[in-house]
Write a protein that holds these residues in place. Structure first.
Motif: not given
Length: 136
Positions: A32-57
């Protein structure tokens, strides 16, 4: 983490709800701190997206890291190099999604942990990887 018996000491979060809840709150505070002080600079990746869509992500993650794409990234589980962690057998299976609801077997025992986590139990994080569109 509760499936393995780690030695006492530095890994209290693996065997005690209070330690696990503290670690979770610390993680959320930092993110939350980094999202606040560096908005848009932190990339979030949901594990569920990795596990179900690996070839695209995976290519998008590699691209975001500034590393050239190598299609063998998708075959990491076929590599013969040593894996020196308790997850050795998991690494050899590749990315899988059958465990997403595995926690439900223990749901009746998780009440004290949920109470310690409080309002942060529900976390609707979205993958924010530039150029990634989740496959349907």
């Amino acid at each position: 983490a509760f499936k393995h018996d780690f030695p006492p000491g530095g890994f209290d979060y693996t065997s005690e709800f209070s330690g696990l809840a503290q670690l979770y709150h610390s993680y959320r505070d930092v993110m939350e701190h980094w999202d606040k002080v560096l908005p848009g600079r932190v990339t979030h990746v949901r594990y569920e997206d990795m596990a179900t869509d690996l070839p695209n992500i995976a290519p998008k993650i590699i691209e975001a890291a500034g590393v050239p794409w190598d299609p063998t990234v998708l075959d990491f589980h076929k590599k013969k190099h040593a894996v020196n962690t308790l997850s050795t057998t998991q690494v050899r299976k590749g990315v899988y999604s059958h465990h997403f609801k595995g926690w439900k077997r223990y749901e009746e025992f998780l009440g004290p942990l949920l109470k310690k986590i409080g309002g942060r139990v529900n976390y609707d994080m979205k993958t924010t990887l530039p150029g990634y569109v989740r496959s349907q």
